[in-house]
Design a protein around this motif. Structure first.
Motif, PDB file in Angstrom:
ATOM      1  N   ASP A 256       0.816  -1.226   0.000  1.00 17.11           N
ATOM      2  CA  ASP A 256       0.000   0.000   0.000  1.00 17.11           C
ATOM      3  C   ASP A 256       0.845   1.269   0.000  1.00 17.11           C
ATOM      4  O   ASP A 256       0.507   2.254  -0.657  1.00 17.11           O
ATOM      5  N   THR A 257       1.946   1.273   0.770  1.00 18.47           N
ATOM      6  CA  THR A 257       2.758   2.479   0.910  1.00 18.47           C
ATOM      7  C   THR A 257       3.927   2.531  -0.071  1.00 18.47           C
ATOM      8  O   THR A 257       4.467   3.607  -0.328  1.00 18.47           O
ATOM      9  N   GLY A 258       4.347   1.363  -0.563  1.00 20.02           N
ATOM     10  CA  GLY A 258       5.514   1.309  -1.430  1.00 20.02           C
ATOM     11  C   GLY A 258       6.824   1.477  -0.679  1.00 20.02           C
ATOM     12  O   GLY A 258       7.864   1.734  -1.275  1.00 20.02           O
ATOM     13  N   VAL A 259       6.788   1.329   0.653  1.00 21.45           N
ATOM     14  CA  VAL A 259       7.976   1.499   1.486  1.00 21.45           C
ATOM     15  C   VAL A 259       8.205   0.229   2.299  1.00 21.45           C
ATOM     16  O   VAL A 259       7.332  -0.182   3.066  1.00 21.45           O
ATOM     17  N   THR A 260       9.385  -0.369   2.139  1.00 18.81           N
ATOM     18  CA  THR A 260       9.731  -1.553   2.930  1.00 18.81           C
ATOM     19  C   THR A 260      10.193  -1.099   4.309  1.00 18.81           C
ATOM     20  O   THR A 260      10.997  -0.174   4.429  1.00 18.81           O
ATOM     21  N   HIS A 261       9.676  -1.743   5.337  1.00 17.87           N
ATOM     22  CA  HIS A 261      10.063  -1.420   6.706  1.00 17.87           C
ATOM     23  C   HIS A 261      10.301  -2.702   7.498  1.00 17.87           C
ATOM     24  O   HIS A 261       9.890  -3.786   7.082  1.00 17.87           O
ATOM     25  N   CYS A 262      10.938  -2.578   8.628  1.00 21.33           N
ATOM     26  CA  CYS A 262      11.225  -3.717   9.504  1.00 21.33           C
ATOM     27  C   CYS A 262       9.925  -4.224  10.118  1.00 21.33           C
ATOM     28  O   CYS A 262       9.169  -3.443  10.697  1.00 21.33           O
ATOM     29  N   PRO A 263       9.651  -5.534  10.013  1.00 19.16           N
ATOM     30  CA  PRO A 263       8.433  -6.063  10.618  1.00 19.16           C
ATOM     31  C   PRO A 263       8.499  -6.126  12.142  1.00 19.16           C
ATOM     32  O   PRO A 263       7.488  -6.299  12.796  1.00 19.16           O
ATOM     33  N   SER A 264       9.701  -5.927  12.703  1.00 26.00           N
ATOM     34  CA  SER A 264       9.853  -5.974  14.152  1.00 26.00           C
ATOM     35  C   SER A 264       9.637  -4.603  14.797  1.00 26.00           C
ATOM     36  O   SER A 264       8.875  -4.478  15.752  1.00 26.00           O
ATOM     37  N   CYS A 265      10.304  -3.562  14.240  1.00 28.00           N
ATOM     38  CA  CYS A 265      10.222  -2.237  14.867  1.00 28.00           C
ATOM     39  C   CYS A 265       9.666  -1.156  13.936  1.00 28.00           C
ATOM     40  O   CYS A 265       9.539  -0.008  14.339  1.00 28.00           O
ATOM     41  N   LYS A 266       9.364  -1.506  12.684  1.00 29.95           N
ATOM     42  CA  LYS A 266       8.814  -0.613  11.660  1.00 29.95           C
ATOM     43  C   LYS A 266       9.784   0.461  11.167  1.00 29.95           C
ATOM     44  O   LYS A 266       9.400   1.382  10.458  1.00 29.95           O
ATOM     45  N   SER A 267      11.066   0.339  11.496  1.00 30.52           N
ATOM     46  CA  SER A 267      12.060   1.273  10.987  1.00 30.52           C
ATOM     47  C   SER A 267      12.220   1.085   9.487  1.00 30.52           C
ATOM     48  O   SER A 267      12.110  -0.025   8.966  1.00 30.52           O
ATOM     49  N   THR A 268      12.498   2.176   8.789  1.00 32.18           N
ATOM     50  CA  THR A 268      12.795   2.089   7.354  1.00 32.18           C
ATOM     51  C   THR A 268      14.303   2.188   7.107  1.00 32.18           C
ATOM     52  O   THR A 268      14.743   2.217   5.959  1.00 32.18           O
ATOM     53  N   ASP A 269      15.084   2.221   8.178  1.00 35.22           N
ATOM     54  CA  ASP A 269      16.547   2.269   8.084  1.00 35.22           C
ATOM     55  C   ASP A 269      17.051   0.837   7.941  1.00 35.22           C
ATOM     56  O   ASP A 269      17.410   0.186   8.922  1.00 35.22           O
ATOM     57  N   LEU A 270      17.032   0.329   6.702  1.00 31.42           N
ATOM     58  CA  LEU A 270      17.343  -1.063   6.423  1.00 31.42           C
ATOM     59  C   LEU A 270      18.589  -1.190   5.565  1.00 31.42           C
ATOM     60  O   LEU A 270      18.794  -0.415   4.637  1.00 31.42           O
ATOM     61  N   LEU A 271      19.396  -2.191   5.869  1.00 29.53           N
ATOM     62  CA  LEU A 271      20.532  -2.561   5.040  1.00 29.53           C
ATOM     63  C   LEU A 271      20.074  -3.689   4.138  1.00 29.53           C
ATOM     64  O   LEU A 271      19.559  -4.700   4.616  1.00 29.53           O
ATOM     65  N   MET A 272      20.238  -3.498   2.837  1.00 30.08           N
ATOM     66  CA  MET A 272      19.840  -4.529   1.885  1.00 30.08           C
ATOM     67  C   MET A 272      21.030  -5.433   1.625  1.00 30.08           C
ATOM     68  O   MET A 272      22.114  -4.959   1.296  1.00 30.08           O
ATOM     69  N   GLY A 273      20.808  -6.746   1.769  1.00 32.23           N
ATOM     70  CA  GLY A 273      21.867  -7.715   1.546  1.00 32.23           C
ATOM     71  C   GLY A 273      21.733  -8.386   0.197  1.00 32.23           C
ATOM     72  O   GLY A 273      21.287  -7.782  -0.780  1.00 32.23           O
ATOM     73  N   ALA A 274      22.083  -9.656   0.163  1.00 28.12           N
ATOM     74  CA  ALA A 274      22.077 -10.426  -1.082  1.00 28.12           C
ATOM     75  C   ALA A 274      20.676 -10.535  -1.657  1.00 28.12           C
ATOM     76  O   ALA A 274      19.675 -10.478  -0.947  1.00 28.12           O
ATOM     77  N   CYS A 275      20.653 -10.712  -2.957  1.00 29.20           N
ATOM     78  CA  CYS A 275      19.404 -10.824  -3.693  1.00 29.20           C
ATOM     79  C   CYS A 275      19.474 -12.101  -4.531  1.00 29.20           C
ATOM     80  O   CYS A 275      20.457 -12.326  -5.227  1.00 29.20           O
ATOM     81  N   ALA A 276      18.464 -12.949  -4.436  1.00 26.99           N
ATOM     82  CA  ALA A 276      18.399 -14.172  -5.239  1.00 26.99           C
ATOM     83  C   ALA A 276      17.270 -14.016  -6.249  1.00 26.99           C
ATOM     84  O   ALA A 276      16.122 -13.799  -5.882  1.00 26.99           O
ATOM     85  N   VAL A 277      17.618 -14.122  -7.519  1.00 27.56           N
ATOM     86  CA  VAL A 277      16.643 -13.923  -8.586  1.00 27.56           C
ATOM     87  C   VAL A 277      16.260 -15.270  -9.178  1.00 27.56           C
ATOM     88  O   VAL A 277      17.117 -16.032  -9.621  1.00 27.56           O
ATOM     89  N   GLY A 278      14.973 -15.555  -9.162  1.00 28.46           N
ATOM     90  CA  GLY A 278      14.449 -16.772  -9.758  1.00 28.46           C
ATOM     91  C   GLY A 278      13.624 -16.440 -10.992  1.00 28.46           C
ATOM     92  O   GLY A 278      13.537 -15.286 -11.414  1.00 28.46           O
ATOM     93  N   ALA A 279      13.011 -17.451 -11.557  1.00 28.49           N
ATOM     94  CA  ALA A 279      12.202 -17.250 -12.761  1.00 28.49           C
ATOM     95  C   ALA A 279      10.950 -16.411 -12.486  1.00 28.49           C
ATOM     96  O   ALA A 279      10.512 -15.652 -13.343  1.00 28.49           O
ATOM     97  N   MET A 280      10.373 -16.542 -11.303  1.00 35.51           N
ATOM     98  CA  MET A 280       9.120 -15.845 -10.981  1.00 35.51           C
ATOM     99  C   MET A 280       9.226 -14.913  -9.773  1.00 35.51           C
ATOM    100  O   MET A 280       8.320 -14.135  -9.522  1.00 35.51           O
TER     101      MET A 280
END
Length: 64
Positions: free
Chosen positions: A13-37
């Motif tokens: 709804d907001t288009g903003v990823t946040h922490c599900p534990s504390c709702k902070s948007t100060d997130l470090l993005m790590g590895a990304c795994a890309v699949g077919a879907m």
């Protein structure tokens, strides 16, 4: 801790990823795994150090 479905709905709804534990948007993005879907993205919250992964799915295509 935010319920998984509530977290998904809020992020979509907001288009903003946040922490599900504390709702902070100060997130470090790590590895990304890309699949077919899907794409799986690792996150670490800089606020509370909670580690989680988010799964993104194909929504539509667009021409070049």
């Amino acid at each position: 801790m935010q319920d998984m479905e509530d977290w998904r709905k809020e992020v979509v709804d907001t288009g903003v990823t946040h922490c599900p534990s504390c709702k902070s948007t100060d997130l470090l993005m790590g590895a990304c795994a890309v699949g077919a879907m899907t794409v799986h993205q690792e996150f670490i919250c800089n606020g509370c150090q909670f580690e989680f992964k988010a799964m993104y799915a194909i929504a539509f295509y667009y021409p070049d």
